[in-house]
Design a protein around this motif. Structure first.
Motif, PDB file in Angstrom:
ATOM      1  N   ASP A 236      -9.845  79.251  40.065  1.00 36.57           N
ATOM      2  CA  ASP A 236      -9.280  78.184  40.884  1.00 36.57           C
ATOM      3  C   ASP A 236     -10.392  77.301  41.449  1.00 36.57           C
ATOM      4  O   ASP A 236     -10.339  76.071  41.358  1.00 36.57           O
ATOM      5  N   VAL A 237     -11.412  77.937  42.005  1.00 37.66           N
ATOM      6  CA  VAL A 237     -12.511  77.186  42.624  1.00 37.66           C
ATOM      7  C   VAL A 237     -13.282  76.383  41.575  1.00 37.66           C
ATOM      8  O   VAL A 237     -13.574  75.206  41.766  1.00 37.66           O
ATOM      9  N   THR A 238     -13.588  77.022  40.457  1.00 38.25           N
ATOM     10  CA  THR A 238     -14.427  76.356  39.456  1.00 38.25           C
ATOM     11  C   THR A 238     -13.660  75.365  38.580  1.00 38.25           C
ATOM     12  O   THR A 238     -14.260  74.694  37.744  1.00 38.25           O
ATOM     13  N   SER A 239     -12.348  75.245  38.779  1.00 34.83           N
ATOM     14  CA  SER A 239     -11.602  74.213  38.048  1.00 34.83           C
ATOM     15  C   SER A 239     -11.997  72.821  38.545  1.00 34.83           C
ATOM     16  O   SER A 239     -11.830  71.835  37.836  1.00 34.83           O
ATOM     17  N   ASP A 240     -12.563  72.762  39.742  1.00 34.42           N
ATOM     18  CA  ASP A 240     -13.114  71.510  40.271  1.00 34.42           C
ATOM     19  C   ASP A 240     -14.566  71.440  39.803  1.00 34.42           C
ATOM     20  O   ASP A 240     -15.372  72.337  40.108  1.00 34.42           O
ATOM     21  N   PRO A 241     -14.939  70.412  39.045  1.00 29.46           N
ATOM     22  CA  PRO A 241     -16.296  70.315  38.491  1.00 29.46           C
ATOM     23  C   PRO A 241     -17.409  70.408  39.539  1.00 29.46           C
ATOM     24  O   PRO A 241     -18.518  70.837  39.221  1.00 29.46           O
ATOM     25  N   ARG A 242     -17.118  70.047  40.783  1.00 29.08           N
ATOM     26  CA  ARG A 242     -18.154  70.148  41.825  1.00 29.08           C
ATOM     27  C   ARG A 242     -18.583  71.602  42.057  1.00 29.08           C
ATOM     28  O   ARG A 242     -19.669  71.855  42.558  1.00 29.08           O
ATOM     29  N   TYR A 243     -17.725  72.550  41.693  1.00 27.60           N
ATOM     30  CA  TYR A 243     -18.013  73.966  41.946  1.00 27.60           C
ATOM     31  C   TYR A 243     -18.243  74.750  40.651  1.00 27.60           C
ATOM     32  O   TYR A 243     -18.147  75.974  40.632  1.00 27.60           O
ATOM     33  N   ALA A 244     -18.571  74.039  39.588  1.00 28.72           N
ATOM     34  CA  ALA A 244     -18.764  74.675  38.280  1.00 28.72           C
ATOM     35  C   ALA A 244     -19.886  75.716  38.304  1.00 28.72           C
ATOM     36  O   ALA A 244     -19.872  76.660  37.527  1.00 28.72           O
ATOM     37  N   GLY A 245     -20.836  75.564  39.211  1.00 29.86           N
ATOM     38  CA  GLY A 245     -21.958  76.508  39.289  1.00 29.86           C
ATOM     39  C   GLY A 245     -21.668  77.741  40.130  1.00 29.86           C
ATOM     40  O   GLY A 245     -22.526  78.609  40.281  1.00 29.86           O
ATOM     41  N   ALA A 246     -20.459  77.836  40.671  1.00 22.32           N
ATOM     42  CA  ALA A 246     -20.115  79.002  41.504  1.00 22.32           C
ATOM     43  C   ALA A 246     -20.012  80.255  40.635  1.00 22.32           C
ATOM     44  O   ALA A 246     -19.539  80.209  39.499  1.00 22.32           O
ATOM     45  N   HIS A 247     -20.458  81.339  41.180  1.00 24.46           N
ATOM     46  CA  HIS A 247     -20.362  82.641  40.513  1.00 24.46           C
ATOM     47  C   HIS A 247     -19.388  83.523  41.282  1.00 24.46           C
ATOM     48  O   HIS A 247     -19.046  83.242  42.432  1.00 24.46           O
ATOM     49  N   HIS A 248     -18.979  84.604  40.640  1.00 23.71           N
ATOM     50  CA  HIS A 248     -18.062  85.540  41.301  1.00 23.71           C
ATOM     51  C   HIS A 248     -18.655  86.049  42.618  1.00 23.71           C
ATOM     52  O   HIS A 248     -17.946  86.219  43.604  1.00 23.71           O
ATOM     53  N   TYR A 249     -19.956  86.293  42.648  1.00 22.13           N
ATOM     54  CA  TYR A 249     -20.564  86.804  43.884  1.00 22.13           C
ATOM     55  C   TYR A 249     -20.482  85.797  45.014  1.00 22.13           C
ATOM     56  O   TYR A 249     -20.449  86.181  46.193  1.00 22.13           O
ATOM     57  N   HIS A 250     -20.429  84.500  44.692  1.00 19.85           N
ATOM     58  CA  HIS A 250     -20.244  83.504  45.741  1.00 19.85           C
ATOM     59  C   HIS A 250     -18.862  83.660  46.381  1.00 19.85           C
ATOM     60  O   HIS A 250     -18.717  83.545  47.604  1.00 19.85           O
ATOM     61  N   ILE A 251     -17.865  83.919  45.555  1.00 18.90           N
ATOM     62  CA  ILE A 251     -16.499  84.121  46.049  1.00 18.90           C
ATOM     63  C   ILE A 251     -16.455  85.346  46.961  1.00 18.90           C
ATOM     64  O   ILE A 251     -15.883  85.307  48.050  1.00 18.90           O
ATOM     65  N   VAL A 252     -17.074  86.432  46.521  1.00 17.37           N
ATOM     66  CA  VAL A 252     -17.095  87.663  47.321  1.00 17.37           C
ATOM     67  C   VAL A 252     -17.850  87.428  48.626  1.00 17.37           C
ATOM     68  O   VAL A 252     -17.387  87.827  49.703  1.00 17.37           O
TER      69      VAL A 252
END
Length: 175
Positions: free
Chosen positions: A118-134
């Motif tokens: 959901d988060v990475t569907s926005d191109p601004r957050y394409a660099g997010a990793h699972h650990y960022h979510i946690v």
């Protein structure tokens, strides 16, 4: 200090080691807090594993919690320790002490991944990793637990989650 029980225990330990052809060094550690004595001794011996039998008075989870609490009180550097509790049935429960990678249920991994998608569907957050979510979720949880209005509700939800277990985490390692 060395009563009949300890004599029987040491005799059985020596016999088991001899049967396996292994050397054994036995040690008596007098202490008023058995859990502290265990982790301090493990730290001094540079051990990585604590192996014990199931208490007559505590569950394996309670033993692990009290041992983990004693580990928290150790001076630095704290060793990475794993505690094995051997039950009379032959079942072995394994508990990592201190910070460790948690075991996760499949539905928890799936939820984390869905949030990440959901988060990475926005191109601004394409660099997010699972650990960022946690990390974000944990920081939010910590903040909310420190808020009087939210704490009680969150802890009630935690109890619900603990008792829900539709697909429980496999028990700690059984060997």
């Amino acid at each position: 200090m060395f009563d009949h029980y300890e004599q029987e225990l040491f005799t059985a330990a020596v016999a088991a080691a001899e049967k396996q052809g292994k050397p054994v060094s036995l040690l008596v550690v007098p202490a008023s807090d058995v859990f502290e004595a265990i982790v301090v001794t493990a730290q001094r011996l540079d051990s990585s594993r604590i192996i014990c039998g199931l208490s007559n008075k505590l569950t394996s989870d309670e033993q692990a919690k009290l041992t983990g609490d004693a580990w928290e009180r150790l001076p630095e550097p704290k060793p990475r320790l794993t505690m094995e509790v051997h039950e009379q049935t032959g079942k072995v429960r394994e508990y990592p002490l201190g910070p460790h990678t948690p075991r996760m249920r499949p539905q928890d991994l799936e939820l984390m991944h869905r949030v990440w998608l959901d988060v990475t569907s926005d191109p601004r957050y394409a660099g997010a990793h699972h650990y960022h979510i946690v990390a974000l979720a944990l920081e939010e949880l910590r903040r909310e637990l420190n808020t009087d209005e939210l704490r009680a509700d969150l802890l009630a939800k935690l109890l619900d989650e603990m008792h829900r277990d539709q697909s429980p985490t496999p028990p700690p390692t059984e060997e």
